[in-house]
Design a protein around this motif. Structure first.
Motif, mmCIF file in Angstrom:
data_model
loop_
_atom_site.group_PDB
_atom_site.id
_atom_site.type_symbol
_atom_site.label_atom_id
_atom_site.label_comp_id
_atom_site.label_asym_id
_atom_site.label_seq_id
_atom_site.Cartn_x
_atom_site.Cartn_y
_atom_site.Cartn_z
ATOM 1 N N MET A 255 -9.988 0.646 2.333
ATOM 2 C CA MET A 255 -9.556 0.238 0.896
ATOM 3 C C MET A 255 -10.822 0.213 0.454
ATOM 4 O O MET A 255 -11.444 1.016 -1.596
ATOM 5 C CB MET A 255 -8.354 -0.665 0.562
ATOM 6 N N GLU B 94 -9.351 1.278 -3.968
ATOM 7 C CA GLU B 94 -8.318 1.277 -3.345
ATOM 8 C C GLU B 94 -8.170 -0.406 -3.376
ATOM 9 O O GLU B 94 -7.834 -0.400 -2.414
ATOM 10 C CB GLU B 94 -7.265 2.084 -2.144
ATOM 11 N N TYR C 209 -2.011 -1.384 -5.185
ATOM 12 C CA TYR C 209 -3.236 -1.876 -3.959
ATOM 13 C C TYR C 209 -3.842 -3.097 -3.694
ATOM 14 O O TYR C 209 -5.075 -3.548 -2.747
ATOM 15 C CB TYR C 209 -4.487 -0.707 -4.189
ATOM 16 N N LYS D 211 3.381 2.079 -5.367
ATOM 17 C CA LYS D 211 2.285 1.257 -4.851
ATOM 18 C C LYS D 211 1.301 -0.002 -5.723
ATOM 19 O O LYS D 211 1.218 0.426 -6.949
ATOM 20 C CB LYS D 211 1.039 3.289 -4.447
ATOM 21 N N ALA E 204 0.739 -1.686 -0.215
ATOM 22 C CA ALA E 204 -0.140 0.344 -0.325
ATOM 23 C C ALA E 204 1.095 1.288 0.028
ATOM 24 O O ALA E 204 0.592 1.858 -0.167
ATOM 25 C CB ALA E 204 -0.864 0.058 1.388
#
Length: 185
Positions: free
Chosen positions: A56, A61, A31, A29, A22
């Motif tokens: 999230m 995400e 996710y 990044k 994350a």
């Protein structure tokens, strides 16, 4: 090794790996794997993973944006004493996103988070302006009840028998019931 640790119930390992993805530690990044690792830890009961997975879902995400699913995971983490989740859940109740607007519940969760979070204190105070004295008194009662349970049982409050066990009603509980289910007993 992290896979094995998570298999044996170590939610912290899932939090560690999920956070690396994350935050982009060691690369960019990503996710999707972060959400997968957070889910593994969340299912094992890790409140930080539960809150992070909820975030999230809140922002879409790594998972589809889903306010109801975010609320579900915030609830699990908040009930275990995670202050970030308490704040996030309180705000969901305050604005009515993913769950029906409920000022009493909003106040309860924001007040719990306010012990350590200045933003939670500000939002709680803002909410008080919209509530009657009776509503504030009831919300404070709900908050005090939850706080006593957290003090007594800590993050293990949501073990096999949630809050009703803490209230001394274990003989009437059903495994896997939520706080709300057990409060009806």
């Amino acid at each position: 090794w992290y896979d094995k640790a998570v298999e044996f119930g170590d939610g912290f390992s899932a939090l560690h790996v999920g956070s690396k993805f994350a935050n982009g530690q060691g690369g960019t990044k990503d996710y999707k794997p972060a959400s997968s690792w957070y889910r593994r830890g969340a299912v094992k009961g890790n409140p930080e993973c539960q809150n992070n997975l909820a975030v999230m879902y809140d922002f879409g995400e790594g998972v589809p944006k889903n306010a109801q699913e975010a609320v579900r995971w915030y609830q699990k983490a908040a009930e275990k004493g995670n202050e970030k989740a308490q704040y996030n859940l309180g705000m969901k109740y305050f604005i009515g996103e993913g769950i029906a607007r409920d000022y009493l519940q909003a106040y309860k969760w924001l007040n719990l988070a306010a012990r350590k979070d200045e933003n939670a204190r500000k939002q709680r105070d803002r909410l008080e302006e919209l509530m009657s004295a009776e509503q504030i008194t009831e919300a404070q009662r709900l908050c005090a009840e939850r706080f006593r349970l957290l003090q007594r049982f800590g993050p293990h409050i949501e073990g096999r028998y949630p809050c009703a066990e803490a209230l001394g009603r274990r003989d009437r509980l059903q495994p896997g019931h939520t706080d709300a289910d057990n409060e009806k007993l």
